[in-house]
Design an enzyme around this catalytic site. Structure first.
Site, PDB file in Angstrom:
ATOM      1  N   CYS A 384       0.836  -1.207   0.000  1.00 13.61           N
ATOM      2  CA  CYS A 384       0.000   0.000   0.000  1.00 13.61           C
ATOM      3  C   CYS A 384       0.871   1.258   0.000  1.00 13.61           C
ATOM      4  O   CYS A 384       1.472   1.554  -1.022  1.00 13.61           O
ATOM      5  CB  CYS A 384      -1.017  -0.038   1.132  1.00 13.61           C
ATOM      6  SG  CYS A 384      -2.489   0.914   0.713  1.00 13.61           S
ATOM      7  N   HIS A 510      -3.640  -5.104   0.239  1.00 13.96           N
ATOM      8  CA  HIS A 510      -3.089  -5.635   1.500  1.00 13.96           C
ATOM      9  C   HIS A 510      -3.138  -7.162   1.505  1.00 13.96           C
ATOM     10  O   HIS A 510      -4.091  -7.743   2.031  1.00 13.96           O
ATOM     11  CB  HIS A 510      -3.905  -5.112   2.687  1.00 13.96           C
ATOM     12  CG  HIS A 510      -3.726  -3.660   2.946  1.00 13.96           C
ATOM     13  ND1 HIS A 510      -2.854  -3.169   3.883  1.00 13.96           N
ATOM     14  CD2 HIS A 510      -4.297  -2.578   2.368  1.00 13.96           C
ATOM     15  CE1 HIS A 510      -2.894  -1.855   3.891  1.00 13.96           C
ATOM     16  NE2 HIS A 510      -3.769  -1.469   2.979  1.00 13.96           N
ATOM     17  N   GLU A 512      -1.578  -9.154   3.322  1.00 11.83           N
ATOM     18  CA  GLU A 512      -1.469  -9.705   4.683  1.00 11.83           C
ATOM     19  C   GLU A 512      -2.816 -10.107   5.265  1.00 11.83           C
ATOM     20  O   GLU A 512      -2.898 -11.014   6.092  1.00 11.83           O
ATOM     21  CB  GLU A 512      -0.749  -8.709   5.607  1.00 11.83           C
ATOM     22  CG  GLU A 512      -1.507  -7.437   5.987  1.00 11.83           C
ATOM     23  CD  GLU A 512      -1.369  -6.296   4.981  1.00 11.83           C
ATOM     24  OE1 GLU A 512      -1.043  -6.569   3.802  1.00 11.83           O
ATOM     25  OE2 GLU A 512      -1.609  -5.139   5.362  1.00 11.83           O
TER      26      GLU A 512
HETATM   27  N1  GLN Z   1      -2.166   6.676   2.633  1.00  9.80           N
HETATM   28  C1  GLN Z   1      -2.224   5.903   1.426  1.00  9.80           C
HETATM   29  C2  GLN Z   1      -3.573   6.036   0.749  1.00  9.80           C
HETATM   30  O1  GLN Z   1      -4.553   6.403   1.370  1.00  9.80           O
HETATM   31  C3  GLN Z   1      -1.893   4.452   1.694  1.00  9.80           C
HETATM   32  C4  GLN Z   1      -2.863   3.771   2.598  1.00  9.80           C
HETATM   33  C5  GLN Z   1      -2.342   2.484   3.177  1.00  9.80           C
HETATM   34  O2  GLN Z   1      -1.132   2.232   3.214  1.00  9.80           O
HETATM   35  N2  GLN Z   1      -3.224   1.655   3.705  1.00  9.80           N
HETATM   36  O3  GLN Z   1      -3.681   5.790  -0.438  1.00  9.80           O
END
Ligand code: GLN
Length: 544
Positions: A384, A510, A512
């Site tokens: 992310c 994600h 994970e």
């Molecule tokens: N802050 C980034 C976004 O909103 C990444 C979010 C995250 O790592 N879950 O796109």
């Protein structure tokens, strides 16, 4: 089917952090292994409508389900243990309950009535508890009540349990988890806090059916007898919950204590088959007796509270087991890394994982980490924000856009390589408004990720607002950063890779959240494998 669903409430006393979630998940695992269909629900007594707006320092990571619910991290344990998905209905907060009741009041649902904690709030709690049972999918629903009995905010939940225990045709039991502290000075285990905790429940009209006693030392029969006598509980229903070397050993410990049998007897359900946990224990033995070791740096800004990265740490354990490798996590604060010290901080690592996150703090440290990993061919996994930082790093140092950034950190950058998605631009409310939950992704066959998944169509969970800016796509590909995973519906870039590198993968989703004990996530498995390989190669060179 729904009316025959049985319920187990799990409450906690004496202190927080006793591991109710792990006990609930372990019990569920045993019942599942006996042939029952089980799910677990968590009720959280805080006023946030969901944990999505919470800083990870508060209660650790926010876990995301396929259907896009932002939930308590205990749901991650439930999925990792049971290998079954949870959903919106599996996590309910007081905020959500009150929101519903107050909306009802405004709509006139209770017209003429005074709206009160009892019955309106407790009725709404009971309705949410019954929702999972009413799907007809589960024989048993385990409902874990967050917090500690005696807390003001837990009272409506305990009251709802009291009412349900008296409801005709509602079959339920209460499992209460307490602590039996060991006083080193006198060399004794003390039961008084447990007695007081049960008294506290009794004051609210709830007699627990089973007690699980968290302890550092083996409980003598004498201790169990005493607790049974003072707490109105049969001795076989006093269960020792001793500290375990791995949370994944807790189902075995609970089985040895006979917890699952006591539960089934109390619910008048047949024992069915003996839980063998064969596949489970194969994984456990690989966790406990690994053949190899790798050191992975986990770079993030919330590392003071390791629970902020719970699912990532667990996914590394699962992936390690699949590779018969112990993954030693070196926790690295992103605020402490820069181009000058990157080599000193990172050169002993076999792989680097740059974690998700929000906001400006620590972002330059993540970028410096990625530059080091890219240039020194250290296996890199960006998740992310970690993927977004890899895209920014590449723009600055390979595409020579020195001011490139994500508009999250630098709204005025002239090279917004990561920017706000179109549908996010008008949104001002923070709660539940990110791109959340499962989305499909098509994978390029010529990629490391295809090697991992061995599939071209995958689905992964998201939680973000910002995205790869497709205007730069051609430039990235031409310079060696490939976009190997694309959302087939809207053409968003979900995965980037660098070809000329042992393993450099950034994912917008994600992975994970989908790693379980039985099904370790393929990307984590391959990342650990690549890190082991690079480690071996380095050793071979050093020994020559
Ligand atoms: N802050 C980034 C976004 O909103 C990444 C979010 C995250 O790592 N879950 O796109």
């Amino acid at each position: 089917m729904a009316s025959s669903t049985k319920y187990i409430f799990v409450t906690g006393g004496v202190t927080s952090s006793l591991g109710k979630g792990i006990i609930a998940a372990s019990l569920a695992k045993l019942l599942q292994a006996r042939g029952y269909s089980v799910t677990i629900q968590k009720l959280d007594p805080y006023l946030n409508v969901d944990p999505g707006t919470l800083n990870p320092y508060e209660h650790g990571e926010c876990f995301v389900t396929d259907d896009g619910a932002e939930t308590d991290l205990d749901l991650g344990h439930y999925e990792r243990f049971l290998n079954v998905n949870t959903s919106q209905a599996n996590n309910v907060t007081t905020g959500r309950i009150y929101q519903h009741v107050i909306n009802n009041e405004r709509e006139g649902v209770y017209l003429g009535k005074t709206v009160q904690i009892i019955p309106h709030v407790t009725d709404e709690i009971k309705r949410r508890i019954k929702l999972l049972g009413e799907t007809g999918k589960y024989d048993i629903v385990i409902t874990e009540i967050g917090g500690t009995v005696g807390d003001i905010e837990s009272l409506p939940y305990v009251e709802a349990v009291r009412q349900l225990k008296w409801e005709p045709n509602f079959d339920c039991i209460v499992l209460h988890l307490t602590l039996v502290p060991f006083l080193a000075a006198s060399g004794e285990l003390k039961t008084k806090p447990t007695q007081h905790s049960v008294k506290q429940l009794l004051e609210s009209g709830v007699q627990p059916d089973i007690l699980a006693l968290r302890t550092e030392h083996k409980l003598t029969d004498g201790v169990k007898e005493k607790v049974a006598l003072f707490c109105n509980i049969a001795q076989e229903a006093v269960i020792q919950a001793i500290d375990a070397s791995s949370i994944y050993d807790v189902p075995n410990l609970m089985k040895a204590e006979g917890l699952d049998k006591v539960v089934l007897d109390k619910l008048s359900l047949p024992h069915k088959e003996e839980p063998m946990l064969t596949a489970w224990n194969e994984v456990l033995s690989k966790i406990q007796k690994p053949k190899h070791k790798v050191t992975i740096g986990l770079v993030g800004k919330y590392i003071e509270l390791k629970d902020s990265y719970k699912s990532i740490a667990e996914a590394l354990i699962h992936a390690g087991a699949r590779n018969e490798t112990k993954v030693d996590i070196k926790w690295i604060h992103s605020e402490g890394v820069n181009n000058e010290n990157a080599s000193e901080k990172l050169s002993n690592l076999d792989g680097v994982l740059v974690a998700p996150g929000f906001g400006e703090r620590g972002i330059e440290g993540k970028i410096a980490t990625i530059q080091y990993a890219r240039e020194n061919k250290v296996p890199f996994f960006g998740i992310c924000l970690g993927m977004q930082a890899a895209v920014v790093e590449f723009a600055r140092n390979v595409l020579n856009h020195s001011d490139a950034h994500s508009t999250e950190m630098e709204p005025e950058t002239s090279n917004p390589v990561i920017y706000l998605m179109e549908e996010q631009r008008e949104i001002t409310e923070k709660g539940g408004t990110m791109r959340l939950g499962a989305y499909p992704c098509s994978i390029d066959k010529k990629s490391n990720v295809y090697e991992a998944y061995a599939e071209t169509n995958i689905s992964e969970r998201h939680r973000h607002r910002y995205e790869f800016n497709n205007e730069y796509r051609e430039a990235y590909i031409a310079a060696g950063m490939k976009t190997t995973g694309i959302n087939p519906d809207n053409n968003l870039v979900e995965i980037v890779e660098i070809e000329d590198h042992p393993w450099f993968v950034g994912v917008q989703f994600h992975p994970e959240y989908k790693s379980t004990v039985i099904n370790p996530h393929p990307l984590f498995v391959n990342f650990v494998k690549a890190s082991s390989l690079v480690k071996e190669q380095k050793l071979a060179i050093a020994n020559n």
